[in-house]
Design a protein around this motif. Structure first.
Motif, short mmCIF file in Angstrom:
data_model
loop_
_atom_site.label_atom_id
_atom_site.label_comp_id
_atom_site.label_asym_id
_atom_site.label_seq_id
_atom_site.Cartn_x
_atom_site.Cartn_y
_atom_site.Cartn_z
N LEU A 295 0.16 13.80 -6.53
CA LEU A 295 1.20 14.65 -5.92
C LEU A 295 2.54 14.16 -6.44
N ALA A 296 3.40 15.10 -6.86
CA ALA A 296 4.71 14.73 -7.41
C ALA A 296 5.58 14.08 -6.33
N PRO A 297 6.48 13.16 -6.73
CA PRO A 297 7.38 12.53 -5.76
C PRO A 297 8.17 13.56 -4.94
N ARG A 298 8.59 14.66 -5.60
CA ARG A 298 9.33 15.69 -4.85
C ARG A 298 8.46 16.30 -3.75
N ASP A 299 7.18 16.54 -4.06
CA ASP A 299 6.26 17.09 -3.04
C ASP A 299 6.06 16.07 -1.92
N ARG A 300 5.88 14.79 -2.30
CA ARG A 300 5.71 13.75 -1.27
C ARG A 300 6.93 13.72 -0.34
N SER A 301 8.11 13.86 -0.92
CA SER A 301 9.31 13.87 -0.09
C SER A 301 9.34 15.09 0.83
N GLY B 148 16.85 8.30 6.12
CA GLY B 148 16.35 7.56 4.94
C GLY B 148 15.50 8.43 4.04
N HIS B 149 14.64 9.25 4.63
CA HIS B 149 13.77 10.07 3.79
C HIS B 149 14.46 11.31 3.23
N VAL B 150 15.55 11.75 3.85
CA VAL B 150 16.32 12.84 3.25
C VAL B 150 17.06 12.31 2.03
N ARG B 151 17.57 11.08 2.10
CA ARG B 151 18.19 10.46 0.91
C ARG B 151 17.17 10.38 -0.23
N ARG B 152 15.97 9.92 0.09
CA ARG B 152 14.92 9.82 -0.91
C ARG B 152 14.55 11.21 -1.46
N ALA B 153 14.49 12.20 -0.57
CA ALA B 153 14.17 13.56 -1.00
C ALA B 153 15.21 14.09 -1.98
N LEU B 154 16.49 13.85 -1.68
CA LEU B 154 17.55 14.28 -2.60
C LEU B 154 17.38 13.56 -3.94
N ASP B 155 17.08 12.27 -3.89
CA ASP B 155 16.87 11.51 -5.14
C ASP B 155 15.65 12.03 -5.90
N ASN B 156 14.67 12.55 -5.18
CA ASN B 156 13.45 13.06 -5.82
C ASN B 156 13.57 14.53 -6.24
N GLY B 157 14.77 15.09 -6.12
CA GLY B 157 14.99 16.42 -6.66
C GLY B 157 14.97 17.57 -5.68
N VAL B 158 14.81 17.28 -4.39
CA VAL B 158 14.92 18.36 -3.41
C VAL B 158 16.41 18.69 -3.27
N VAL C 59 0.83 -1.21 0.00
CA VAL C 59 0.00 0.00 0.00
C VAL C 59 0.86 1.27 0.00
N LEU C 60 1.72 1.43 1.02
CA LEU C 60 2.44 2.70 1.14
C LEU C 60 3.38 2.93 -0.04
N PHE C 61 4.27 1.95 -0.32
CA PHE C 61 5.21 2.16 -1.42
C PHE C 61 4.70 1.59 -2.74
N GLY C 62 3.84 0.58 -2.67
CA GLY C 62 3.32 -0.04 -3.90
C GLY C 62 2.18 0.74 -4.51
N GLU C 63 1.66 1.71 -3.78
CA GLU C 63 0.48 2.41 -4.27
C GLU C 63 0.55 3.92 -3.98
N VAL C 64 0.60 4.29 -2.70
CA VAL C 64 0.47 5.70 -2.33
C VAL C 64 1.58 6.57 -2.93
N TRP C 65 2.84 6.15 -2.74
CA TRP C 65 3.95 6.95 -3.28
C TRP C 65 3.90 7.06 -4.81
N LEU C 66 3.18 6.15 -5.46
CA LEU C 66 3.11 6.16 -6.93
C LEU C 66 1.93 6.95 -7.47
N ARG C 67 1.02 7.34 -6.60
CA ARG C 67 -0.15 8.09 -7.07
C ARG C 67 0.28 9.42 -7.70
N GLU C 68 -0.39 9.77 -8.78
CA GLU C 68 0.05 10.95 -9.55
C GLU C 68 -0.55 12.26 -9.03
#
Lengths: 255, 255, 255
Positions: free
Chosen positions: B58-64, B82-92, B47-56
């Motif tokens: 809100l952009a991945p950068r906004d989710r981060s 962990g989430h700061v790494r993801r945020a950097l990967d998502n363009g923050v 649900v969380l990563f298989g669905e919610v994070w993929l919903r369009e």
């Protein structure tokens, strides 16, 4: 040699008139704050420590009490050690810190209090502060009889019918024991309680405890400054949500 | 040898048509989650990563941005790295992360911000990200004059009479300095603030900041998705309590 | 030699009739609590463990469930290990602890649940408790159809128009999957949810979940004792703020 050269250079700069003031700016933010979030470094040094902590509306000892209360009640263990050192420097006695934690066990839960003890123990060990003595023959304070009667009748009406054990513990343990302990003055106990309520976002209990704090000597100017100071330690929204409560309590005391 | 065999086996399975889909399911939950709370592993991956994070919506950068804001403002230091790494990967950008922490010092208290810096510093060191430059000549943003006048008159009326220093700091430091800093766009600053208010359970300030976020470009669909996403990072009740506030703000903007 | 002498002295005292009772007083507070905050040691031993945990209004297993739920949902990781050990001793099964954490991921956010897993894993390893099996063919529980219809119509009316994805996830994932999992009984699931709502200060969702808990078998006396017990683990103000909600729900069920 390098040290001497550096200190000469600093003296020269410090003597340079116009620049002198900037060397009085406190440098409290650790280097990593300036490296990761330079804006936070700026606000820490220029506003929080360069201005707010110096405001005369609240004594440094009071600021330390409410800061430690906010940290304990919101479980911010990483900052407790540093602010307990500052509190001791600002005149809070070791026994008062232990008692403030005891008060906050009831007003923010045991886990916060137990975790705070771990942090405070490190500071006490570091400063050679020995075990606190329990009681030591200090007689309990008598609470004001009329206020106690009024308080008990509210509990009787609003808590006893639904949660009788909670009502009974409130009367016997909180007000019959905790609030009567002489290890912390009634004003300080109120200050810590009020800070915990604002910091944890519990406006419902704030009117009762703000009135109690003012009965115990807190001035209106000090109460407003408590909210202002806590804006920095628990976030602006918590401070802002406290304002209408303060306004109503102030108005009620005028009437 | 074992590795090669395993990878052949996986390829064979992956090629097996019907089963192929389940191998695309993200495996984000660490092994200990599946060992202790297999249900949590299921919901994390499916649900969380298989669905919610993929919903369009809100952009991945906004989710981060809102995830990091929720973690910082609720003091969840263990998950910040962990989430700061993801945020950097998502363009923050690194400087935006530092500035988001600065914003959250004011909106959730200094201790959360200082503890976040410690976690972010580790990620920056790991990725070779150097110290951020303060200011660097970027001029402050001008806030919209009419909105500022309206905001100040609310403060003047509702805060100044009770807590004048808090009102003055709000005008001079928060809106005269913090919100004008160009290191984070007004929309991102609003998004982080809104996330902090929802995550920390402060609905009182949400109407003002949601309106501001929408003035700064946040759409209605994005605002609803912010609440939905935060259900996972701050709990369903915080998200549910935000819904009536969103409803009122949306209705108010139509009128 | 000293040890023998001491143990003789203790036996002598223990045998001394009148004094015997004080040796039955539980000694739960660790030494550092008595050294830093002797008042906290007194209340821990004499009230919290010497009285509250022994009250018969709520079974020890229920007290453990709500204590762990309060610790997980407020992120008090330092106390989770100790209370998970106590919960296991009080009859909570390892699989139930994992499922309680899964429930609290939804009701207090993923970060609290993930951090709890880390603490619980240590206890499971220490006690040789192996990985939990996911599902294992246990069929999901059927929720009561009339209650589900009523619940969905509230969501349809109050959430769907503003936040359709949040509404859909509530129906499909929370009530269509999480609440139907057989790994935790509906009453225990309700108890954990109710404890999380009280501990995190979310009274808005409490009427729904208290009614659900009472439909699932929780008595009025138990519900009041849950609030009383949580006064110690989440602070008196959270317990006090729950009382008017309990009062209204009790009254509503009588009508």
């Amino acid at each position: 040699m390098k040290k001497i050269a550096a200190s000469i250079a600093i003296s020269a700069l410090a003597a340079a008139g116009a620049e002198a003031q900037q060397y009085q700016r406190p440098r409290v933010a650790p280097p990593e704050v300036n490296q990761v979030a330079p804006g936070l470094g700026h606000f820490t040094d220029d506003v929080l420590f360069g201005e707010v902590w110096l405001r005369e509306e609240l004594a440094p000892r009071d600021r330390s009490l409410i800061t430690v209360a906010a940290l304990v009640s919101t479980g911010k263990t990483a900052q407790i050690g540093g602010h307990v050192r500052r509190a001791l420097d600002n005149g809070v006695k070791p026994g008062e810190i232990g008692e403030l934690i005891t008060q906050l066990a009831f007003y923010s839960g045991w886990p916060n209090a137990i975790s705070a003890v771990t942090e405070v123990k490190k500071v006490f060990d570091e400063r050679g502060i020995g075990p606190m003595a329990e009681g030591g023959g200090v007689p309990p304070i008598d609470l004001e009889a009329a206020a106690e009667t009024a308080r008990m009748s509210i509990i009787e009406r609003s808590v006893t019918p639904t949660a009788p054990a909670l009502a009974e513990l409130t009367n016997r343990v909180l007000f019959g024991d905790l609030w009567r302990r002489a290890e912390l003055s009634p004003r300080d106990r109120s200050l810590a309680t009020m800070a915990a309520l604002i910091a944890t976002g519990q406006p419902e209990q704030l009117p009762f405890h703000l009135n109690r704090a003012m009965d115990n000597g807190l001035t209106r100017r000090e109460a407003a400054e408590v909210a202002t100071h806590l804006g920095f330690y628990a976030g602006w929204p918590r401070a802002m949500s406290a304002v209408p409560v303060l306004e109503r309590v102030f108005a009620g005391r005028e009437a």
